[in-house]
Design a protein around this motif. Sequence first.
Motif, PDB file in Angstrom:
ATOM      1  N   LEU A  98      -0.133  -1.200   8.378  1.00 49.99           N
ATOM      2  CA  LEU A  98      -1.239  -0.560   9.103  1.00 49.99           C
ATOM      3  C   LEU A  98      -2.217   0.125   8.144  1.00 49.99           C
ATOM      4  O   LEU A  98      -3.419   0.128   8.373  1.00 49.99           O
ATOM      5  N   VAL A  99      -1.687   0.664   7.054  1.00 45.49           N
ATOM      6  CA  VAL A  99      -2.543   1.444   6.161  1.00 45.49           C
ATOM      7  C   VAL A  99      -3.625   0.565   5.517  1.00 45.49           C
ATOM      8  O   VAL A  99      -4.693   1.054   5.178  1.00 45.49           O
ATOM      9  N   VAL A 100      -3.382  -0.754   5.389  1.00 45.12           N
ATOM     10  CA  VAL A 100      -4.441  -1.594   4.831  1.00 45.12           C
ATOM     11  C   VAL A 100      -5.326  -2.197   5.929  1.00 45.12           C
ATOM     12  O   VAL A 100      -6.278  -2.900   5.643  1.00 45.12           O
ATOM     13  N   THR A 136      -6.442  -0.115   8.674  1.00 44.04           N
ATOM     14  CA  THR A 136      -7.208   0.929   9.360  1.00 44.04           C
ATOM     15  C   THR A 136      -8.397   1.401   8.530  1.00 44.04           C
ATOM     16  O   THR A 136      -8.611   0.971   7.416  1.00 44.04           O
ATOM     17  N   GLU A 137      -9.141   2.322   9.134  1.00 41.78           N
ATOM     18  CA  GLU A 137     -10.387   2.865   8.590  1.00 41.78           C
ATOM     19  C   GLU A 137     -10.220   3.439   7.176  1.00 41.78           C
ATOM     20  O   GLU A 137      -9.255   4.131   6.894  1.00 41.78           O
ATOM     21  N   ARG A 138     -11.186   3.157   6.287  1.00 34.62           N
ATOM     22  CA  ARG A 138     -11.114   3.662   4.918  1.00 34.62           C
ATOM     23  C   ARG A 138     -11.900   4.963   4.724  1.00 34.62           C
ATOM     24  O   ARG A 138     -11.650   5.716   3.798  1.00 34.62           O
TER      25      ARG A 138
END
Lengths: 254, 292
Positions: free
Chosen positions: A103-105, A107-109
């Motif tokens: 998920l961390v790659v 979602t929003e940056r």
Amino acid sequence: MTSTILQTKHLFKHFDGVKAVDHLSVSFEKGKITSIIGPNGSGKSTLINLLTGLVPLDAGEVIIAHSLHFTRVKSHEVAGFGLTRTFQDVRLFEQLSVLDNILVVLTERGVFASLFETHGTLHLAQAEEVLKKMGLWEKRHSLAINLSYGQRKLLEIARVLAMTRSARTGRAADIIFFDEPFAGLFPEMRKVVVSVMKELRAEGRTQILVEHNMELIRELSDEVVVLDAGELLAQGVPNEVLAKREVIEAYLGE
Amino acid sequence: MEYLTHLAVLVGIYSILALSLNLVLGYAGIISVTHAAFFGLGAYTSAILTTVYDLNFFLAALCGVLVAAIISLFVGTVLSKFRGDFVALGSVGFNVIVWSVFLNVQELTRGPLGIPGIGRPNLEFGIWNYEFSSNVSFLVLSVIFVALVYFLCQFIEKSSFGRALKAIREDEEALQVFGYRTLHYKLAVFVIGAGLASIAGALFASYITFIDPSTFTINESIFLLSVVILGGLASNRGALIGALALVLLPEFLRFVGFPSDIAAQMRQVVYGVMLIVLMLYRPQGLVGEYKL
């Protein structure tokens, strides 16, 4: 009809006087799998680290898709150029769940926007797709640190797949570096990775593979690049390159 | 009863400190030994504004948040130049600087004399005026603040921002390759943590009604680190439990019945031994999941 998507010009990097990459000019074709081979210390991993901003260039230039030139790049910028990678020494977010690692790659940056975002159903669907493909969906709630070595390697590949599914960095990944993805994998797991790489090629993505296993190299590669002491020794289709006398010598150390 | 109320207020103030430090230490993995400095900045800002300029407590606390936020942005930027364990060392230096300012800029802080006569918070709407002068009413106010901070921390944990923070803690360089400007995330959480700590400072100043520099030393920063680590890193519930345990533990030891001539020292010894034993057998803290 082939076209160059990634090109280096006179790339140079030395560590404490040792030339790791020595005026290397090499180009990679769009949509192909190019294997980089060479003895240990020939600069394969350094080349990938240079191209993904993990190690700064001493000199030289990188050109992506004919238009984007850079001599200096920060690692947080390369994802925006469509580049992504795996790591030779598997680098996961160890004390995060398998699902969160993906998920961390997705979602929003942006800092501010990410505060007001929780992962949505789209992110979850994308994560489910890549994790199922790598056979890790059942493990989604385990911490990455508790996976077996092979599963950890597969999770890295799942993370790369997720990068190809999401354009959150401005561009979905279409140039992928695999740094020894098969090392230490069981045959069944190898098959999964081979089929993933073939699928990515069918999608038209460019893959650059560092690998030692000749059987896999012959099976997968459209092109082979041979490095020796940071220099380009040979480049071409596998059968021709691997039959060359100087390549055999460099590898066997005759 | 008055004694219990007093302890409950302290637990509340330390809960806010622990929750805010947990954001920085537990989620982002930044070993900050300077949290007491932001606690102090909040306390001094609001104490000076309420006593000298007669500003309302809530406005003064808000100004304290701004001061802590601006200074922490600067400090965070400097600390981001350090690698690994040196961040901890650099942050110690900052705590010393802030403490010396409290001690030596006497025109503003009255130095070692401290600032006495800080008023309790009051709310004014037209003719209606309520002062939180009793300890019970102050307790209610603290509980409201703790609840707000707790929900904010939970909100952060559930967000994509919170997930990115944890990934930074695990492997910052790898996360950058996936397109994160991790520096921005670290600065953001450092500023949020400092701002929340300054609220605890404002509450503390107004509750005790007196502050002096001795409260805001490195010792206090280290104490706060142990509260968070002991409660459980990367767990908001852990921060609350840590605050409860470490504020109350020395109080319980009062009732153990050591001979009176060595009672104070024995309490310190037992306290220290309990911390060591806990860390040996539960390195992830009382309710935490993450190990340093």
